[in-house]
Design an enzyme around this catalytic site. Structure first.
Site, PDB file in Angstrom:
ATOM      1  N   TYR A  99       0.142   4.450 -33.599  1.00 50.00           N
ATOM      2  CA  TYR A  99      -0.058   5.898 -33.427  1.00 50.00           C
ATOM      3  C   TYR A  99       0.068   6.598 -34.778  1.00 50.00           C
ATOM      4  CZ  TYR A  99       0.592   4.824 -28.500  1.00 50.00           C
ATOM      5  OH  TYR A  99       0.472   4.308 -27.251  1.00 50.00           O
TER       6      TYR A  99
ATOM      7  N   ASN B  85      -6.517  13.314 -22.224  1.00 52.14           N
ATOM      8  CA  ASN B  85      -7.968  13.171 -22.163  1.00 52.14           C
ATOM      9  C   ASN B  85      -8.447  11.812 -22.635  1.00 52.14           C
ATOM     10  OD1 ASN B  85     -10.613  13.607 -21.926  1.00 52.14           O
ATOM     11  ND2 ASN B  85     -10.726  15.231 -23.406  1.00 52.14           N
TER      12      ASN B  85
ATOM     13  N   CYS C 222      -8.255   2.994 -25.823  1.00 57.77           N
ATOM     14  CA  CYS C 222      -6.889   3.480 -26.018  1.00 57.77           C
ATOM     15  C   CYS C 222      -5.876   2.354 -25.853  1.00 57.77           C
ATOM     16  CB  CYS C 222      -6.600   4.612 -25.036  1.00 57.77           C
ATOM     17  SG  CYS C 222      -7.118   4.249 -23.365  1.00 57.77           S
ATOM     18  N   HIS C 223      -6.274   1.262 -25.274  1.00 58.77           N
ATOM     19  CA  HIS C 223      -5.332   0.152 -25.074  1.00 58.77           C
ATOM     20  C   HIS C 223      -5.065  -0.593 -26.371  1.00 58.77           C
ATOM     21  CE1 HIS C 223      -9.333  -1.677 -24.505  1.00 58.77           C
ATOM     22  NE2 HIS C 223      -8.787  -2.685 -25.119  1.00 58.77           N
TER      23      HIS C 223
ATOM     24  N   GLU D 211      -8.052 -10.078 -25.423  1.00 58.66           N
ATOM     25  CA  GLU D 211      -8.969  -9.785 -26.531  1.00 58.66           C
ATOM     26  C   GLU D 211      -8.711 -10.676 -27.731  1.00 58.66           C
ATOM     27  OE1 GLU D 211      -9.118  -5.729 -27.502  1.00 58.66           O
ATOM     28  OE2 GLU D 211     -10.090  -5.168 -25.634  1.00 58.66           O
TER      29      GLU D 211
END
Length: 104
Positions: free
Chosen positions: A24, A47, A55-56, A84
């Site tokens: 972040y 949002n 966002c993950h 991933e």
DNA sequence: AAAATGACGGTGT
DNA sequence: TACACCGCCATTT
């Protein structure tokens, strides 16, 4: 609209390839306001452009997962990252190898 | 316009 | 390492 901050966050987040993650704080810094890590997280929760924005792939500064508005919460988020190809160290992401450079 | 909120970060214990 | 406290910023109410 106008909210350049959140907008910039989405843009940068989209540049993160699969198998890589960002913190972040780094996201906020790249957006132009270092220290606004909280605002970054808020943008995801309020949002989440959903599938359009990975966002993950956003994790805490220490590599631990904080939250996830999606189904399964952070639990699902962790498994998604593993799927991933992100190397996990227990419940923490291996930022040494999975951390993506936002400047590139 | 002001106050409250929150998916953070760093430091101290 | 885990938990607690304070400080930071943008968004939302």
């Amino acid at each position: 609209m106008n909210k350049k901050f959140t907008e910039a966050i989405y843009e940068l987040l989209r540049t993160v390839p699969q198998g890589k993650v960002v913190t972040y704080g780094d996201l906020a810094k790249a957006a132009g306001s270092p220290g606004a890590a909280r605002a970054v997280g808020l943008a995801m929760k309020n949002n989440p452009d959903a599938p359009h924005t990975p966002c993950h792939r956003v994790v805490a500064a220490d590599g631990s997962l904080h939250g996830y508005s999606g189904a399964g919460g952070v639990n699902r988020k962790r498994e998604m990252l593993i799927a991933e190809g992100v190397e996990f160290y227990g419940d923490r992401v291996d930022l040494v190898t999975a951390r993506w450079n936002l400047l590139s």
